[in-house]
Design an enzyme around this catalytic site. Structure first.
Site, mmCIF file in Angstrom:
data_model
loop_
_atom_site.group_PDB
_atom_site.id
_atom_site.type_symbol
_atom_site.label_atom_id
_atom_site.label_comp_id
_atom_site.label_asym_id
_atom_site.label_seq_id
_atom_site.Cartn_x
_atom_site.Cartn_y
_atom_site.Cartn_z
ATOM 1 N N HIS A 1 14.483 59.101 3.340
ATOM 2 C CA HIS A 1 15.478 58.268 3.146
ATOM 3 C C HIS A 1 16.208 57.954 4.490
ATOM 4 O O HIS A 1 16.614 57.168 5.107
ATOM 5 C CB HIS A 1 16.536 58.488 1.958
ATOM 6 C CG HIS A 1 15.860 58.078 0.673
ATOM 7 N ND1 HIS A 1 15.741 59.085 -0.390
ATOM 8 C CD2 HIS A 1 15.024 57.308 0.161
ATOM 9 C CE1 HIS A 1 15.030 58.831 -1.353
ATOM 10 N NE2 HIS A 1 14.507 57.715 -1.070
ATOM 11 N N LYS B 1 15.937 55.594 -16.050
ATOM 12 C CA LYS B 1 15.965 56.885 -15.376
ATOM 13 C C LYS B 1 17.270 57.425 -15.721
ATOM 14 O O LYS B 1 18.139 56.879 -15.712
ATOM 15 C CB LYS B 1 15.777 56.748 -13.984
ATOM 16 C CG LYS B 1 14.426 56.234 -13.377
ATOM 17 C CD LYS B 1 14.557 56.219 -12.003
ATOM 18 C CE LYS B 1 13.292 55.747 -11.313
ATOM 19 N NZ LYS B 1 13.327 55.746 -9.911
ATOM 20 N N ARG C 1 6.145 54.358 2.044
ATOM 21 C CA ARG C 1 5.491 55.626 2.533
ATOM 22 C C ARG C 1 3.930 55.324 2.373
ATOM 23 O O ARG C 1 3.202 55.590 3.007
ATOM 24 C CB ARG C 1 5.762 56.570 1.304
ATOM 25 C CG ARG C 1 6.945 57.110 1.565
ATOM 26 C CD ARG C 1 7.405 58.195 0.575
ATOM 27 N NE ARG C 1 7.301 57.334 -0.762
ATOM 28 C CZ ARG C 1 6.904 57.886 -1.906
ATOM 29 N NH1 ARG C 1 7.035 59.094 -2.214
ATOM 30 N NH2 ARG C 1 7.123 57.181 -3.124
ATOM 31 N N SER D 1 11.428 61.691 -3.987
ATOM 32 C CA SER D 1 12.577 62.180 -4.675
ATOM 33 C C SER D 1 12.181 62.987 -5.859
ATOM 34 O O SER D 1 12.593 63.935 -6.380
ATOM 35 C CB SER D 1 13.749 61.101 -4.936
ATOM 36 O OG SER D 1 14.220 60.519 -3.827
#
Length: 150
Positions: free
Chosen positions: A18, A42, A90, A128
């Site tokens: 990040h 979440k 990614r 993460s």
């Protein structure tokens, strides 16, 4: 006119990947706003306020601001005068998800552009969720983060 970009995410935690995206985005925009969003699907692993402070400590406050938000990202962009959203990719799985989100945001705010940054290969393996998993079981996550966990 200032070029303001919004970099939204849950950042639970904010990884070196990040950070790499944010540092590259700062070079293109007059101001970058990192927006830590509340995702009702979440629950956070790392507390949000210490995360906000840790992220802010990595950057010059003249160029970057870290905020918390709980609203539609497109609406937040309008509120901050941001014409751009910054997203890191990614892999192709990230692209598929981000493509759908970009189309939704452009439907909500047609003038809002999304700028994708391909994650530097050195950081592409970091997510993460993997950092949380390692931390949960007592592993050392310091190589994935640029700040100490509190």
């Amino acid at each position: 006119m200032s070029r303001i970009a919004l970099f939204p995410g849950s950042f639970d935690p904010f990884t070196k990947g990040h950070e790499n995206v944010a540092r590259r985005a700062i070079l293109l925009f007059d101001k970058l706003v990192i927006a830590i969003g509340h995702n009702p699907e979440k629950s956070r692993y790392f507390p949000v306020e210490p995360m906000r402070k840790s992220i802010q400590s990595l950057f010059d406050p003249e160029k970057l601001e870290v905020i918390l938000y709980n609203q539609l990202t497109a609406n937040l962009a309008v509120k901050y005068g941001a014409k751009y959203l910054v997203r890191g990719l990614r892999n192709t799985t990230d692209f598929e998800f981000e493509n759908s989100v970009t189309q939704l945001n452009q439907t909500l705010e047609p003038e809002l552009e999304t700028v994708f940054f391909i994650t530097h290969p050195h950081y592409a393996h970091i997510s993460s969720s993997l950092v949380r998993e390692v931390h949960k079981y007592g592993g050392d996550v310091s190589s994935f983060l640029s700040y100490p966990l509190k």
